[in-house]
Design a protein around this motif. Sequence first.
Motif, PDB file in Angstrom:
ATOM      1  N   PRO A 112      68.967  93.523  90.373  1.00 34.38           N
ATOM      2  CA  PRO A 112      68.185  94.518  89.619  1.00 34.38           C
ATOM      3  C   PRO A 112      67.824  94.056  88.210  1.00 34.38           C
ATOM      4  CG  PRO A 112      70.013  95.569  90.763  1.00 34.38           C
ATOM      5  CD  PRO A 112      70.223  94.092  90.877  1.00 34.38           C
ATOM      6  N   PHE A 113      68.661  93.230  87.613  1.00 32.97           N
ATOM      7  CA  PHE A 113      68.362  92.744  86.264  1.00 32.97           C
ATOM      8  C   PHE A 113      67.216  91.736  86.291  1.00 32.97           C
ATOM      9  CE2 PHE A 113      72.972  93.771  86.310  1.00 32.97           C
ATOM     10  CZ  PHE A 113      72.887  94.920  85.550  1.00 32.97           C
ATOM     11  N   PHE A 114      67.150  90.947  87.361  1.00 31.32           N
ATOM     12  CA  PHE A 114      66.009  90.043  87.515  1.00 31.32           C
ATOM     13  C   PHE A 114      64.719  90.833  87.707  1.00 31.32           C
ATOM     14  CE2 PHE A 114      69.059  86.564  88.816  1.00 31.32           C
ATOM     15  CZ  PHE A 114      68.693  85.691  87.795  1.00 31.32           C
ATOM     16  N   ILE A 115      64.818  91.956  88.411  1.00 30.94           N
ATOM     17  CA  ILE A 115      63.636  92.803  88.608  1.00 30.94           C
ATOM     18  C   ILE A 115      63.110  93.299  87.266  1.00 30.94           C
ATOM     19  CG2 ILE A 115      62.827  95.009  89.548  1.00 30.94           C
ATOM     20  CD1 ILE A 115      64.691  94.562  91.914  1.00 30.94           C
ATOM     21  N   ILE A 116      63.999  93.736  86.402  1.00 26.72           N
ATOM     22  CA  ILE A 116      63.607  94.204  85.067  1.00 26.72           C
ATOM     23  C   ILE A 116      63.005  93.055  84.266  1.00 26.72           C
ATOM     24  CG2 ILE A 116      64.461  95.117  82.866  1.00 26.72           C
ATOM     25  CD1 ILE A 116      66.620  96.593  84.487  1.00 26.72           C
ATOM     26  N   LEU A 117      63.649  91.897  84.332  1.00 23.64           N
ATOM     27  CA  LEU A 117      63.198  90.731  83.577  1.00 23.64           C
ATOM     28  C   LEU A 117      61.793  90.307  84.010  1.00 23.64           C
ATOM     29  CD1 LEU A 117      64.478  88.816  81.422  1.00 23.64           C
ATOM     30  CD2 LEU A 117      65.069  87.294  83.296  1.00 23.64           C
ATOM     31  N   ILE A 118      61.584  90.193  85.307  1.00 20.33           N
ATOM     32  CA  ILE A 118      60.280  89.772  85.838  1.00 20.33           C
ATOM     33  C   ILE A 118      59.213  90.825  85.534  1.00 20.33           C
ATOM     34  CG2 ILE A 118      58.993  89.225  87.947  1.00 20.33           C
ATOM     35  CD1 ILE A 118      61.703  88.168  89.076  1.00 20.33           C
ATOM     36  N   SER A 119      59.578  92.091  85.704  1.00 17.07           N
ATOM     37  CA  SER A 119      58.623  93.172  85.453  1.00 17.07           C
ATOM     38  C   SER A 119      58.145  93.174  84.012  1.00 17.07           C
ATOM     39  CB  SER A 119      59.262  94.524  85.788  1.00 17.07           C
ATOM     40  OG  SER A 119      59.601  94.595  87.151  1.00 17.07           O
ATOM     41  N   SER A 120      59.049  92.849  83.089  1.00 14.49           N
ATOM     42  CA  SER A 120      58.686  92.847  81.669  1.00 14.49           C
ATOM     43  C   SER A 120      57.891  91.610  81.281  1.00 14.49           C
ATOM     44  CB  SER A 120      59.954  92.928  80.817  1.00 14.49           C
ATOM     45  OG  SER A 120      59.649  92.783  79.449  1.00 14.49           O
ATOM     46  N   LEU A 121      58.353  90.438  81.708  1.00 17.12           N
ATOM     47  CA  LEU A 121      57.747  89.184  81.263  1.00 17.12           C
ATOM     48  C   LEU A 121      56.435  88.863  81.973  1.00 17.12           C
ATOM     49  CD1 LEU A 121      60.925  86.914  80.962  1.00 17.12           C
ATOM     50  CD2 LEU A 121      59.751  88.177  79.155  1.00 17.12           C
ATOM     51  N   PHE A 122      56.320  89.252  83.249  1.00 19.10           N
ATOM     52  CA  PHE A 122      55.161  88.810  84.026  1.00 19.10           C
ATOM     53  C   PHE A 122      54.266  89.947  84.523  1.00 19.10           C
ATOM     54  CE2 PHE A 122      58.497  85.581  84.584  1.00 19.10           C
ATOM     55  CZ  PHE A 122      57.824  84.476  84.069  1.00 19.10           C
ATOM     56  N   LEU A 123      54.808  91.162  84.583  1.00 22.05           N
ATOM     57  CA  LEU A 123      54.010  92.269  85.093  1.00 22.05           C
ATOM     58  C   LEU A 123      53.612  93.254  83.993  1.00 22.05           C
ATOM     59  CD1 LEU A 123      55.922  92.982  88.436  1.00 22.05           C
ATOM     60  CD2 LEU A 123      53.930  91.511  88.049  1.00 22.05           C
ATOM     61  N   GLY A 124      54.001  92.951  82.766  1.00 19.51           N
ATOM     62  CA  GLY A 124      53.563  93.749  81.631  1.00 19.51           C
ATOM     63  C   GLY A 124      54.183  95.125  81.520  1.00 19.51           C
ATOM     64  N   GLU A 125      55.304  95.368  82.197  1.00 17.89           N
ATOM     65  CA  GLU A 125      55.945  96.673  82.110  1.00 17.89           C
ATOM     66  C   GLU A 125      56.782  96.774  80.833  1.00 17.89           C
ATOM     67  OE1 GLU A 125      58.079  97.736  85.592  1.00 17.89           O
ATOM     68  OE2 GLU A 125      56.349  97.455  86.936  1.00 17.89           O
ATOM     69  N   GLU A 126      56.796  97.963  80.270  1.00 16.63           N
ATOM     70  CA  GLU A 126      57.532  98.171  79.021  1.00 16.63           C
ATOM     71  C   GLU A 126      59.004  98.412  79.321  1.00 16.63           C
ATOM     72  OE1 GLU A 126      57.524 101.181  75.143  1.00 16.63           O
ATOM     73  OE2 GLU A 126      55.854 101.206  76.582  1.00 16.63           O
ATOM     74  N   VAL A 127      59.843  97.657  78.642  1.00 19.50           N
ATOM     75  CA  VAL A 127      61.294  97.781  78.808  1.00 19.50           C
ATOM     76  C   VAL A 127      61.911  98.048  77.443  1.00 19.50           C
ATOM     77  CG1 VAL A 127      63.422  96.627  79.512  1.00 19.50           C
ATOM     78  CG2 VAL A 127      61.305  96.237  80.806  1.00 19.50           C
ATOM     79  N   GLY A 128      62.616  99.153  77.329  1.00 18.97           N
ATOM     80  CA  GLY A 128      63.231  99.524  76.054  1.00 18.97           C
ATOM     81  C   GLY A 128      64.439  98.668  75.716  1.00 18.97           C
ATOM     82  N   TRP A 129      64.869  98.797  74.471  1.00 17.49           N
ATOM     83  CA  TRP A 129      65.978  97.957  74.009  1.00 17.49           C
ATOM     84  C   TRP A 129      67.265  98.277  74.752  1.00 17.49           C
ATOM     85  CZ3 TRP A 129      70.330 100.159  71.842  1.00 17.49           C
ATOM     86  CH2 TRP A 129      70.220 101.491  71.389  1.00 17.49           C
TER      87      TRP A 129
END
Length: 294
Positions: A112-129
């Motif tokens: 799940p952490f890779f999903i968040i990482l990929i979504s933020s870096l490559f799919l442009g999704e906003e991830v809070g601190w």
Amino acid sequence: MSNTTSGAQGSYTQSILLMCVGVACLSANDAIAKTLTSGYSPLQILFLRNVIALPITIVIALVMGGPSALRSYRPVTHLMRGALWVVATMMFFTSFIYLGLAEATALIFVAPFFIILISSLFLGEEVGWRRWLAVLAGFLGVLVIIHPGAATFQLIALLPVATALVYALLMLSARWVDPRESVWTLLVYLTGAGALLSALIVPFVWVPVRLGDLWLFAAIALFGTAGMTMMTQAFRLAPSVVVAPLDYTALLWATLFGWLIWRESPGAMTFLGAAIIIASGVFNILRDQRQAGS
């Protein structure tokens, strides 16, 4: 108590039971796979598992979704997802040869952490601190388990982590599946694509199957398919915040199977790292639910 409230609670209870039993089935699937790796290539195990499971998944899809569940609008997408699944499963099964079942299971929880990482870096999704802190904590848990730099460090310990990365890509690739297709369609085509792609390579690693091992291959297909079906249905009956944390009970089953079959006893660092990963994962699940409800 209203009928609506009573019905919701009954649905939640059913989903929790389905999730717990489904996780136990997938853990049994992993334990059997680890047993089979002593005599067969992970690719051959995967191939036979898919070939045996395919007719079962077709029947399940027909019962749960009707004939339309067998129709795909984007078969190439399923072929790509099948390739990811073959790679992920081969790496995970290979790690069983060198690592304890509980250790490998704990490390794959970082998906799940890779999903968040990929979504933020490559799919442009906003991830809070807060989510980023949870991701960092999850990877800290990985470092605690594999403890790089220590005398006991094995490079092979990175295989379940690599598995988690490919598995994250598999989960994200579901976004490109046609929205008209049901989860049962995904189950059938994932199994079918896995069988087809592994069939292309398995002749190079094939060894004759011992008669006494046939029941193990049948069991891995039955447990794997039953686990995926029950977990899928659990997510359909209740919100993810109710059932998703139960996925972490796999560590309890992996520890139990590891001790009963191979007398494996995970060290304190494995449990500490797993606790960090699980706590971070549960935080993310609760965070997702809070944001969805706001």
